[in-house]
Write a protein that holds these residues in place. Structure first.
Motif, PDB file in Angstrom:
ATOM      1  N   ALA A   1     -85.553 -30.599  36.851  1.00 16.62           N
ATOM      2  CA  ALA A   1     -85.761 -29.689  35.726  1.00 16.62           C
ATOM      3  C   ALA A   1     -87.138 -29.054  35.848  1.00 16.62           C
ATOM      4  O   ALA A   1     -88.070 -29.640  36.380  1.00 16.62           O
ATOM      5  N   GLY A   2     -87.264 -27.861  35.313  1.00 17.12           N
ATOM      6  CA  GLY A   2     -88.540 -27.176  35.378  1.00 17.12           C
ATOM      7  C   GLY A   2     -88.729 -26.382  36.650  1.00 17.12           C
ATOM      8  O   GLY A   2     -89.810 -25.892  36.909  1.00 17.12           O
ATOM      9  N   GLY A   3     -87.661 -26.260  37.449  1.00 16.31           N
ATOM     10  CA  GLY A   3     -87.739 -25.472  38.669  1.00 16.31           C
ATOM     11  C   GLY A   3     -87.758 -23.992  38.348  1.00 16.31           C
ATOM     12  O   GLY A   3     -87.854 -23.591  37.190  1.00 16.31           O
ATOM     13  N   PRO A   4     -87.670 -23.173  39.364  1.00 19.73           N
ATOM     14  CA  PRO A   4     -87.759 -21.727  39.157  1.00 19.73           C
ATOM     15  C   PRO A   4     -86.618 -21.195  38.289  1.00 19.73           C
ATOM     16  O   PRO A   4     -85.487 -21.668  38.365  1.00 19.73           O
ATOM     17  N   VAL A   5     -86.949 -20.213  37.485  1.00 13.87           N
ATOM     18  CA  VAL A   5     -85.952 -19.522  36.675  1.00 13.87           C
ATOM     19  C   VAL A   5     -85.422 -18.368  37.518  1.00 13.87           C
ATOM     20  O   VAL A   5     -86.193 -17.619  38.122  1.00 13.87           O
ATOM     21  N   VAL A   6     -84.107 -18.238  37.550  1.00 12.55           N
ATOM     22  CA  VAL A   6     -83.473 -17.184  38.330  1.00 12.55           C
ATOM     23  C   VAL A   6     -83.000 -16.090  37.383  1.00 12.55           C
ATOM     24  O   VAL A   6     -82.272 -16.355  36.426  1.00 12.55           O
ATOM     25  N   GLY A   7     -83.436 -14.881  37.643  1.00 14.16           N
ATOM     26  CA  GLY A   7     -82.954 -13.739  36.875  1.00 14.16           C
ATOM     27  C   GLY A   7     -81.706 -13.180  37.529  1.00 14.16           C
ATOM     28  O   GLY A   7     -81.581 -13.183  38.757  1.00 14.16           O
ATOM     29  N   VAL A   8     -80.769 -12.752  36.706  1.00 17.23           N
ATOM     30  CA  VAL A   8     -79.542 -12.124  37.198  1.00 17.23           C
ATOM     31  C   VAL A   8     -79.424 -10.775  36.502  1.00 17.23           C
ATOM     32  O   VAL A   8     -79.340 -10.713  35.273  1.00 17.23           O
ATOM     33  N   LEU A   9     -79.443  -9.712  37.282  1.00 15.57           N
ATOM     34  CA  LEU A   9     -79.274  -8.356  36.754  1.00 15.57           C
ATOM     35  C   LEU A   9     -77.992  -7.776  37.319  1.00 15.57           C
ATOM     36  O   LEU A   9     -77.912  -7.465  38.513  1.00 15.57           O
ATOM     37  N   ASP A  10     -76.978  -7.706  36.473  1.00 15.20           N
ATOM     38  CA  ASP A  10     -75.672  -7.186  36.877  1.00 15.20           C
ATOM     39  C   ASP A  10     -75.016  -6.584  35.645  1.00 15.20           C
ATOM     40  O   ASP A  10     -75.020  -7.209  34.583  1.00 15.20           O
ATOM     41  N   ASP A  11     -74.466  -5.389  35.763  1.00 13.04           N
ATOM     42  CA  ASP A  11     -73.845  -4.739  34.615  1.00 13.04           C
ATOM     43  C   ASP A  11     -72.476  -5.309  34.277  1.00 13.04           C
ATOM     44  O   ASP A  11     -71.955  -5.061  33.202  1.00 13.04           O
ATOM     45  N   GLU A  12     -71.884  -6.112  35.163  1.00 12.34           N
ATOM     46  CA  GLU A  12     -70.572  -6.699  34.909  1.00 12.34           C
ATOM     47  C   GLU A  12     -70.729  -8.042  34.204  1.00 12.34           C
ATOM     48  O   GLU A  12     -71.284  -8.986  34.764  1.00 12.34           O
ATOM     49  N   ASP A  13     -70.198  -8.110  32.984  1.00 16.75           N
ATOM     50  CA  ASP A  13     -70.308  -9.315  32.169  1.00 16.75           C
ATOM     51  C   ASP A  13     -69.742 -10.536  32.890  1.00 16.75           C
ATOM     52  O   ASP A  13     -70.361 -11.608  32.900  1.00 16.75           O
ATOM     53  N   GLN A  14     -68.584 -10.399  33.503  1.00 19.92           N
ATOM     54  CA  GLN A  14     -67.956 -11.538  34.183  1.00 19.92           C
ATOM     55  C   GLN A  14     -68.817 -12.037  35.344  1.00 19.92           C
ATOM     56  O   GLN A  14     -68.906 -13.236  35.588  1.00 19.92           O
ATOM     57  N   MET A  15     -69.443 -11.132  36.065  1.00 19.53           N
ATOM     58  CA  MET A  15     -70.299 -11.539  37.182  1.00 19.53           C
ATOM     59  C   MET A  15     -71.537 -12.266  36.679  1.00 19.53           C
ATOM     60  O   MET A  15     -71.941 -13.282  37.240  1.00 19.53           O
ATOM     61  N   ARG A  16     -72.152 -11.757  35.606  1.00 18.66           N
ATOM     62  CA  ARG A  16     -73.317 -12.452  35.027  1.00 18.66           C
ATOM     63  C   ARG A  16     -72.941 -13.864  34.604  1.00 18.66           C
ATOM     64  O   ARG A  16     -73.670 -14.818  34.881  1.00 18.66           O
ATOM     65  N   LYS A  17     -71.804 -13.994  33.937  1.00 20.05           N
ATOM     66  CA  LYS A  17     -71.357 -15.320  33.479  1.00 20.05           C
ATOM     67  C   LYS A  17     -71.072 -16.235  34.656  1.00 20.05           C
ATOM     68  O   LYS A  17     -71.463 -17.409  34.654  1.00 20.05           O
ATOM     69  N   ALA A  18     -70.377 -15.732  35.655  1.00 20.88           N
ATOM     70  CA  ALA A  18     -70.032 -16.554  36.816  1.00 20.88           C
ATOM     71  C   ALA A  18     -71.279 -17.014  37.565  1.00 20.88           C
ATOM     72  O   ALA A  18     -71.391 -18.189  37.937  1.00 20.88           O
ATOM     73  N   LEU A  19     -72.215 -16.104  37.785  1.00 24.89           N
ATOM     74  CA  LEU A  19     -73.446 -16.474  38.477  1.00 24.89           C
ATOM     75  C   LEU A  19     -74.264 -17.460  37.641  1.00 24.89           C
ATOM     76  O   LEU A  19     -74.827 -18.417  38.184  1.00 24.89           O
ATOM     77  N   SER A  20     -74.308 -17.252  36.340  1.00 30.16           N
ATOM     78  CA  SER A  20     -75.053 -18.166  35.459  1.00 30.16           C
ATOM     79  C   SER A  20     -74.458 -19.567  35.510  1.00 30.16           C
ATOM     80  O   SER A  20     -75.191 -20.559  35.608  1.00 30.16           O
ATOM     81  N   ARG A  21     -73.144 -19.658  35.450  1.00 32.66           N
ATOM     82  CA  ARG A  21     -72.479 -20.975  35.527  1.00 32.66           C
ATOM     83  C   ARG A  21     -72.736 -21.636  36.873  1.00 32.66           C
ATOM     84  O   ARG A  21     -73.049 -22.822  36.947  1.00 32.66           O
ATOM     85  N   LEU A  22     -72.582 -20.868  37.936  1.00 37.36           N
ATOM     86  CA  LEU A  22     -72.797 -21.413  39.276  1.00 37.36           C
ATOM     87  C   LEU A  22     -74.213 -21.954  39.423  1.00 37.36           C
ATOM     88  O   LEU A  22     -74.412 -23.087  39.863  1.00 37.36           O
ATOM     89  N   LEU A  23     -75.184 -21.153  39.047  1.00 35.71           N
ATOM     90  CA  LEU A  23     -76.576 -21.560  39.217  1.00 35.71           C
ATOM     91  C   LEU A  23     -76.931 -22.742  38.329  1.00 35.71           C
ATOM     92  O   LEU A  23     -77.720 -23.607  38.725  1.00 35.71           O
ATOM     93  N   ALA A  24     -76.334 -22.808  37.154  1.00 37.90           N
ATOM     94  CA  ALA A  24     -76.576 -23.950  36.267  1.00 37.90           C
ATOM     95  C   ALA A  24     -76.089 -25.249  36.909  1.00 37.90           C
ATOM     96  O   ALA A  24     -76.721 -26.299  36.735  1.00 37.90           O
TER      97      ALA A  24
END
Length: 121
Positions: free
Chosen positions: A3-26
């Motif tokens: 915990a406390g590692g780097p925060v990853v920003g995701v910039l994507d206009d597709e809602d499904q892609m943002r959600k999928a990448l967020s879940r994967l990275l989590a």
């Protein structure tokens, strides 16, 4: 990853892609800050604590090329991993000349994305 590692920003206009990448990275222990448009990211960039950014190349407002150029203009030193579903000859060379650390194609290979993040953070 601890915990406390780097925060990853995701910039994507597709809602499904943002959600999928967020879940994967989590699942890999990353904290994620997701942005639907370039203006939202750029508005908070100077206050951001991002360790890297996953950047969609084709978006309706500022596209990924323009975001990378803005980073150059503002002297933003943030590792960027570009993702795109529209690969064209010369695109990878162009984004790398604008400072991108990695170039991945959609659908994004999970292992390749995590390896790219680990490499730049």
């Amino acid at each position: 990853m601890k915990a406390g590692g780097p925060v990853v920003g995701v910039l994507d206009d597709e809602d499904q892609m943002r959600k999928a990448l967020s879940r994967l990275l989590a699942t890999y222990g990353y904290q994620v800050e997701a942005y639907a448009c370039s203006a939202d990211l750029l508005a908070v960039l100077s206050f951001s604590h991002l360790g890297c950014l996953i950047l969609d190349l084709h978006m309706p407002d500022l596209n990924g090329f323009e975001v990378l150029q803005t980073f150059i203009d503002r002297c933003v030193n943030l590792p960027v991993i570009v993702i795109t579903g529209h690969d064209m000859p010369g695109t990878e060379e162009r984004v790398r000349s604008l400072g991108a650390a990695a170039y991945l194609l959609k659908p994004v290979d999970d292992a390749a994305l995590v390896a790219a993040i680990r490499h730049v953070t």
